[in-house]
Design an enzyme around this catalytic site. Sequence first.
Site, PDB file in Angstrom:
ATOM      1  N   SER A   1       0.812  -1.121  -0.153  1.00 35.78           N
ATOM      2  CA  SER A   1       0.068   0.012  -0.077  1.00 35.78           C
ATOM      3  C   SER A   1       0.690   1.536  -0.048  1.00 35.78           C
ATOM      4  O   SER A   1       1.867   1.387  -1.005  1.00 35.78           O
ATOM      5  CB  SER A   1      -0.813  -0.002   1.293  1.00 35.78           C
TER       6      SER A   1
ATOM      7  N   HIS B   1      -7.186  -5.937  -0.739  1.00 38.52           N
ATOM      8  CA  HIS B   1      -6.112  -4.974  -0.670  1.00 38.52           C
ATOM      9  C   HIS B   1      -4.945  -5.737  -0.359  1.00 38.52           C
ATOM     10  O   HIS B   1      -4.754  -6.041   0.786  1.00 38.52           O
ATOM     11  CB  HIS B   1      -6.650  -3.777   0.298  1.00 38.52           C
TER      12      HIS B   1
ATOM     13  N   ASP C   1      -8.771  -4.709  -6.132  1.00 38.69           N
ATOM     14  CA  ASP C   1      -8.274  -3.758  -4.722  1.00 38.69           C
ATOM     15  C   ASP C   1      -8.929  -2.400  -4.707  1.00 38.69           C
ATOM     16  O   ASP C   1      -8.954  -1.505  -5.392  1.00 38.69           O
ATOM     17  CB  ASP C   1      -6.782  -3.489  -5.055  1.00 38.69           C
TER      18      ASP C   1
END
Length: 490
Positions: free
Chosen positions: A207, A457, A429
């Site tokens: 991320s 995610h 995602d």
Amino acid sequence: MKKTLTTTLLLATALTACSTAAKPEPAPVAKKQETGAVAWAPCTDLTGPDGKPLKDASLECGKLPVPLDYAKPDGEKLDLALIRIKATGDRLGSLVFNFGGPGGSGVDTLGLASKAFASLGTRYDLVSFDPRGVDRSSGVKCGDLNKFASVSPQSADFERMMKEFAKACAAESGKILPHVGTANAAEDLDRIRIAVGDEKLNYFGLSYGTQLGAVYATKHPKNVGRFVLDAALDPSVSFKERAVTQAKGFKQAFDAFAKDCVAQTCDLGATPAAVQKDLQIFLKALDEKPVKVGDRELTGGLAQTGVIASLYSKMSWPVLEQAVAAAKKGNGEALLSMADLYTGRRPDGTYNTMMTSLQAINCVDSPERPTDADIADVKKATLAVNPMMENGGLSVICRYWPVHGTNDDAKRVDATGSAPIVVVGGKGDPATPYEWAPRLAASLKTGVMLTYEGEGHGAYLSGSSCVTRAIDTYLLNGTLPQKNATCPAT
């Protein structure tokens, strides 16, 4: 990126390493001795999800002093908090993690979710850290978060509360605020590389951690070892583009959840459209009349946060259905707990610095300071694509931020001259939509794309044996994924 992968990590099970065939990259070089900059010792302040002390003899913690201001390298220092799990087999070196946020505690996350990376721990010391401005590393503090966390972005008081929030941050953490950006954190990564005794940095970013890794590779291309950037973020996006793209991503994830829920006899509605409509009505009703949960209240803002948190992983969809159904009947405990996990609220009512650090890092990473018209434009654009996520995104809080944003140090990416960097993007995602992954790979110039077709995610923690095999094989053996490799949905 908004939100760390901690929620997904806590739900993930240990993943198994496998191998494939292709041209391997040279093995990372590990020195036999560390520099001595980190005095490792048993961790003493880790807690589990239940708030009780976490005791694990394999976990070691330490501190690394780094310059507060890299323009004054011999000036004031701050201590970075680090955690390590030593390799169980023939050691290649250290593998440094950033799990996202920005603002997520790497110390807490690796401590809680180390089993998810056990296959990599056979050859690497697993290392993570609280980045500058996060928790144990001079964490940003901004007053009583209980009053800020419960405010809905749709509330008439939202902008006023964000202004108060920014003022509180300046009052409590003014000294650290100018120095928490990604460019400085990238320099900290190089100090960590030196401290653990590695000639090259081996790195796994998830991320927001993909932005940090990309900026590091831009600043120190010759020091790049084996790099994986999973759930890729495109650092160049504006506040508006980020808000709108994420709104689309979460709408896509919610639609997938609703469809799956209805297919299995859903307590929230007979059709996907009914599920969405009923939830919107419920969230609005909570703003007018919150549900009591002990001595607290489940507001519309907190309920929305709980819903968003559950969309990060397909594994949490059943929990989302049960939590919303219970809240509609007057029991908001589960949905409130999901919101608390997302915002970093501890069982004792205090907060970690997840939400405060996130705002501080995002606002210093960008020079954008939007006007009323800009914020209205973002709200209109997000509402058009996702009725449940009408908000101004980062633009609202950064408008009032007490320090200036940087120039392009945290946004410009070009790792020309580095070793190949594996960039992973997931088609489903919600938080870092797939379109950002190929853009980041192209910007790096040395990126090698791996696509995951499924939901969630972070592809490595999705449960896909294909993704796990590809990443483990690269990190452990140096074998890159095939060009434009794709892994099917699980």
